[in-house]
Write a protein that holds these residues in place. Structure first.
Motif, PDB file in Angstrom:
ATOM      1  N   GLY A 103      -1.849   1.636 -12.107  1.00  0.00           N
ATOM      2  CA  GLY A 103      -1.602   2.856 -11.371  1.00  0.00           C
ATOM      3  C   GLY A 103      -0.136   3.222 -11.247  1.00  0.00           C
ATOM      4  N   LEU A 104       0.738   2.552 -11.997  1.00  0.00           N
ATOM      5  CA  LEU A 104       2.172   2.828 -11.868  1.00  0.00           C
ATOM      6  C   LEU A 104       2.506   4.291 -12.099  1.00  0.00           C
ATOM      7  CD1 LEU A 104       4.025  -0.180 -13.578  1.00  0.00           C
ATOM      8  CD2 LEU A 104       3.630   0.238 -11.148  1.00  0.00           C
ATOM      9  N   ALA A 105       2.000   4.872 -13.180  1.00  0.00           N
ATOM     10  CA  ALA A 105       2.326   6.257 -13.505  1.00  0.00           C
ATOM     11  C   ALA A 105       1.708   7.227 -12.503  1.00  0.00           C
ATOM     12  CB  ALA A 105       1.860   6.599 -14.919  1.00  0.00           C
ATOM     13  N   ALA A 106       0.553   6.874 -11.956  1.00  0.00           N
ATOM     14  CA  ALA A 106      -0.121   7.755 -11.005  1.00  0.00           C
ATOM     15  C   ALA A 106       0.601   7.765  -9.664  1.00  0.00           C
ATOM     16  CB  ALA A 106      -1.572   7.317 -10.816  1.00  0.00           C
ATOM     17  N   GLY A 107       1.101   6.594  -9.251  1.00  0.00           N
ATOM     18  CA  GLY A 107       1.779   6.498  -7.972  1.00  0.00           C
ATOM     19  C   GLY A 107       0.822   6.641  -6.803  1.00  0.00           C
ATOM     20  N   GLY A 108       1.355   6.526  -5.586  1.00  0.00           N
ATOM     21  CA  GLY A 108       0.545   6.724  -4.397  1.00  0.00           C
ATOM     22  C   GLY A 108      -0.384   5.569  -4.098  1.00  0.00           C
ATOM     23  N   LEU A 109      -1.569   5.885  -3.592  1.00  0.00           N
ATOM     24  CA  LEU A 109      -2.560   4.903  -3.173  1.00  0.00           C
ATOM     25  C   LEU A 109      -3.413   4.479  -4.367  1.00  0.00           C
ATOM     26  CD1 LEU A 109      -3.928   3.411  -0.754  1.00  0.00           C
ATOM     27  CD2 LEU A 109      -5.426   5.415  -0.549  1.00  0.00           C
ATOM     28  N   ILE A 110      -3.438   3.184  -4.644  1.00  0.00           N
ATOM     29  CA  ILE A 110      -4.201   2.651  -5.779  1.00  0.00           C
ATOM     30  C   ILE A 110      -5.379   1.843  -5.240  1.00  0.00           C
ATOM     31  CG2 ILE A 110      -4.091   1.359  -7.943  1.00  0.00           C
ATOM     32  CD1 ILE A 110      -2.154   3.769  -7.731  1.00  0.00           C
ATOM     33  N   CYS A 111      -6.558   2.129  -5.776  1.00  0.00           N
ATOM     34  CA  CYS A 111      -7.792   1.514  -5.276  1.00  0.00           C
ATOM     35  C   CYS A 111      -8.554   0.855  -6.426  1.00  0.00           C
ATOM     36  CB  CYS A 111      -8.658   2.588  -4.609  1.00  0.00           C
ATOM     37  SG  CYS A 111     -10.200   1.983  -3.897  1.00  0.00           S
ATOM     38  N   LEU A 125      -6.631  -2.536  -1.553  1.00  0.00           N
ATOM     39  CA  LEU A 125      -5.829  -1.315  -1.631  1.00  0.00           C
ATOM     40  C   LEU A 125      -4.361  -1.668  -1.828  1.00  0.00           C
ATOM     41  CD1 LEU A 125      -7.412   0.836   1.220  1.00  0.00           C
ATOM     42  CD2 LEU A 125      -7.915   0.903  -1.229  1.00  0.00           C
ATOM     43  N   PHE A 126      -3.686  -0.848  -2.639  1.00  0.00           N
ATOM     44  CA  PHE A 126      -2.268  -1.048  -2.946  1.00  0.00           C
ATOM     45  C   PHE A 126      -1.565   0.302  -2.884  1.00  0.00           C
ATOM     46  CE2 PHE A 126      -4.655  -4.359  -4.986  1.00  0.00           C
ATOM     47  CZ  PHE A 126      -3.882  -5.504  -4.872  1.00  0.00           C
ATOM     48  N   GLU A 127      -0.266   0.255  -2.730  1.00  0.00           N
ATOM     49  CA  GLU A 127       0.558   1.465  -2.784  1.00  0.00           C
ATOM     50  C   GLU A 127       1.722   1.214  -3.731  1.00  0.00           C
ATOM     51  OE1 GLU A 127       2.236   4.651   0.408  1.00  0.00           O
ATOM     52  OE2 GLU A 127       2.788   2.560   0.768  1.00  0.00           O
ATOM     53  N   ILE A 128       2.000   2.157  -4.599  1.00  0.00           N
ATOM     54  CA  ILE A 128       3.122   2.001  -5.527  1.00  0.00           C
ATOM     55  C   ILE A 128       4.425   2.290  -4.794  1.00  0.00           C
ATOM     56  CG2 ILE A 128       4.164   2.762  -7.691  1.00  0.00           C
ATOM     57  CD1 ILE A 128       1.500   1.253  -7.995  1.00  0.00           C
ATOM     58  N   ARG A 129       5.299   1.290  -4.753  1.00  0.00           N
ATOM     59  CA  ARG A 129       6.610   1.430  -4.123  1.00  0.00           C
ATOM     60  C   ARG A 129       7.656   0.803  -5.040  1.00  0.00           C
ATOM     61  NH1 ARG A 129       5.145  -1.204   1.758  1.00  0.00           N
ATOM     62  NH2 ARG A 129       3.383   0.186   2.316  1.00  0.00           N
ATOM     63  N   ASP A 130       8.703   1.552  -5.324  1.00  0.00           N
ATOM     64  CA  ASP A 130       9.800   1.039  -6.157  1.00  0.00           C
ATOM     65  C   ASP A 130       9.304   0.459  -7.475  1.00  0.00           C
ATOM     66  OD1 ASP A 130      11.663   1.719  -4.154  1.00  0.00           O
ATOM     67  OD2 ASP A 130      11.305  -0.189  -3.122  1.00  0.00           O
ATOM     68  N   GLY A 131       8.325   1.136  -8.080  1.00  0.00           N
ATOM     69  CA  GLY A 131       7.879   0.754  -9.408  1.00  0.00           C
ATOM     70  C   GLY A 131       6.953  -0.432  -9.488  1.00  0.00           C
ATOM     71  N   ARG A 152     -10.937   7.652   3.994  1.00  0.00           N
ATOM     72  CA  ARG A 152     -10.883   8.921   4.708  1.00  0.00           C
ATOM     73  C   ARG A 152      -9.654   8.978   5.628  1.00  0.00           C
ATOM     74  NH1 ARG A 152     -15.122  12.413   5.346  1.00  0.00           N
ATOM     75  NH2 ARG A 152     -16.674  10.790   4.910  1.00  0.00           N
ATOM     76  N   GLY A 153      -9.160   7.816   6.021  1.00  0.00           N
ATOM     77  CA  GLY A 153      -8.024   7.757   6.921  1.00  0.00           C
ATOM     78  C   GLY A 153      -6.670   7.917   6.246  1.00  0.00           C
ATOM     79  N   TYR A 154      -6.639   7.966   4.906  1.00  0.00           N
ATOM     80  CA  TYR A 154      -5.380   8.146   4.186  1.00  0.00           C
ATOM     81  C   TYR A 154      -5.166   9.630   3.879  1.00  0.00           C
ATOM     82  CZ  TYR A 154      -4.959   3.092   3.541  1.00  0.00           C
ATOM     83  OH  TYR A 154      -4.823   1.740   3.758  1.00  0.00           O
ATOM     84  N   ASP A 155      -3.901  10.034   3.834  1.00  0.00           N
ATOM     85  CA  ASP A 155      -3.603  11.452   3.600  1.00  0.00           C
ATOM     86  C   ASP A 155      -3.382  11.774   2.131  1.00  0.00           C
ATOM     87  OD1 ASP A 155      -1.198  10.226   3.151  1.00  0.00           O
ATOM     88  OD2 ASP A 155      -0.096  11.265   4.741  1.00  0.00           O
ATOM     89  N   THR A 156      -3.673  10.813   1.244  1.00  0.00           N
ATOM     90  CA  THR A 156      -3.530  11.046  -0.196  1.00  0.00           C
ATOM     91  C   THR A 156      -4.759  10.517  -0.916  1.00  0.00           C
ATOM     92  OG1 THR A 156      -2.111  10.627  -2.139  1.00  0.00           O
ATOM     93  CG2 THR A 156      -2.322   8.863  -0.543  1.00  0.00           C
ATOM     94  N   PRO A 157      -5.247  11.200  -1.942  1.00  0.00           N
ATOM     95  CA  PRO A 157      -6.424  10.710  -2.673  1.00  0.00           C
ATOM     96  C   PRO A 157      -6.118   9.392  -3.379  1.00  0.00           C
ATOM     97  CG  PRO A 157      -6.013  13.028  -3.151  1.00  0.00           C
ATOM     98  CD  PRO A 157      -4.804  12.517  -2.437  1.00  0.00           C
ATOM     99  N   ALA A 158      -7.050   8.474  -3.322  1.00  0.00           N
ATOM    100  CA  ALA A 158      -6.888   7.171  -3.978  1.00  0.00           C
ATOM    101  C   ALA A 158      -7.059   7.321  -5.484  1.00  0.00           C
ATOM    102  CB  ALA A 158      -7.897   6.181  -3.432  1.00  0.00           C
ATOM    103  N   GLY A 176     -17.711  13.772   0.252  1.00  0.00           N
ATOM    104  CA  GLY A 176     -16.627  14.711   0.457  1.00  0.00           C
ATOM    105  C   GLY A 176     -15.244  14.119   0.599  1.00  0.00           C
ATOM    106  N   ILE A 177     -15.008  12.976  -0.048  1.00  0.00           N
ATOM    107  CA  ILE A 177     -13.687  12.345   0.004  1.00  0.00           C
ATOM    108  C   ILE A 177     -13.024  12.488  -1.367  1.00  0.00           C
ATOM    109  CG2 ILE A 177     -12.407  10.194   0.360  1.00  0.00           C
ATOM    110  CD1 ILE A 177     -14.639   9.299   2.212  1.00  0.00           C
ATOM    111  N   PRO A 178     -11.891  13.187  -1.467  1.00  0.00           N
ATOM    112  CA  PRO A 178     -11.234  13.374  -2.768  1.00  0.00           C
ATOM    113  C   PRO A 178     -10.660  12.070  -3.295  1.00  0.00           C
ATOM    114  CG  PRO A 178      -9.845  14.196  -1.003  1.00  0.00           C
ATOM    115  CD  PRO A 178     -11.146  13.834  -0.368  1.00  0.00           C
ATOM    116  N   CYS A 179     -10.624  11.940  -4.614  1.00  0.00           N
ATOM    117  CA  CYS A 179     -10.045  10.758  -5.257  1.00  0.00           C
ATOM    118  C   CYS A 179      -9.588  11.156  -6.651  1.00  0.00           C
ATOM    119  CB  CYS A 179     -11.050   9.615  -5.328  1.00  0.00           C
ATOM    120  SG  CYS A 179     -12.500   9.979  -6.348  1.00  0.00           S
TER     121      CYS A 179
END
Length: 234
Positions: A103-111, A125-131, A152-158, A176-179
């Motif tokens: 998910g490096l290129a996608a960035g954000g929340l990785i599931c 769950l992971f989040e891309i930070r500093d590459g 549903r509690g995150y503000d960015t689609p996984a 109804g949860i975007p991803c």
């Protein structure tokens, strides 16, 4: 450092060579052959084509679970054998953490999600930070319903990766949860991800390398249920 990494936790199998963070080679197969027949020949061919030998490898790495019970056992046993024979260190990494590198290129929340059957997935769950991916949760088996409520509690689609990604995307859409569903070339487990995850781990001996299953196998669950039933009827 030259890392030889193995991934056999699901239907695809792959091996990769990584030198100081640079991918030298990766060999993948998704065939009907068992991983016990493919992993070592793949590694031998890859080393030969790179003009390298097992003796040149500094560290052996493997996805030690979660995943297919048989596949994980084969991968771990292969690396234990190589480490013992060569007297080299080895390391096991989470299959889910290895997939998070996709998910490096996608960035954000990785599931990362692997189909665990019975409306459950193996997930973290992971989040891309500093590459690089930073872990937000531990590896766990989790019901799709529970995972959906958590996301549903995150503000960015996984960004969904793994062999359970399509299944999870379908369920999330139904509630109804975007991803974001990873494209096919990034969705499946890879030895490159294993090698990348291994760089930050402390190497150990072959004796210390063990599979991580997260839950009992179906045969073990059925045996446990029989024992409990026998106990209740006695």
């Amino acid at each position: 450092m030259l890392i030889l990494a193995f991934e056999s936790s699901a239907r695809p199998a792959s091996v990769a060579l990584l030198r100081d963070g640079e991918l030298l080679s990766q060999y993948s197969q998704c065939s009907e052959l068992t991983h016990s027949r493919t992993l070592l020949p793949m590694a031998e061919d890859m080393l030969k084509n790179a003009d390298l030998r097992l003796a040149d490898v500094d560290l052996f790495a493997v996805a030690h679970g979660p995943g297919s019970f048989t596949g994980v056992r084969i991968g771990v046993s292969t690396v234990k054998g190589l480490a013992w024979a060569s007297d080299k260190p080895c390391v096991g990494v989470s299959t889910l953490e290895a997939m998070a590198w996709h998910g490096l290129a996608a960035g954000g929340l990785i599931c990362p999600v692997m189909d665990a059957r019975r409306s459950q997935v193996y997930n973290a769950l992971f989040e891309i930070r500093d590459g690089e991916p930073v872990r937000l949760t531990e590896d766990r088996p989790i019901a799709l319903e529970e995972l959906a409520e958590e996301l549903r509690g995150y503000d960015t689609p996984a960004f969904l990766v793994g062999d359970g990604a399509a299944l999870t995307a379908s369920y999330l859409a139904s509630v109804g949860i975007p991803c974001r569903l990873a494209p096919e070339n990034l969705r499946w487990q890879s030895a490159w991800g294993v090698a990348m995850a291994a760089r930050g781990k402390t190497p150990g001996s072959a004796d210390a390398l063990l599979p991580v299953y997260l839950r009992l196998s179906q045969a073990e669950r059925e045996r446990q249920a029989r024992l409990e039933a026998d106990k209740a009827n006695s």
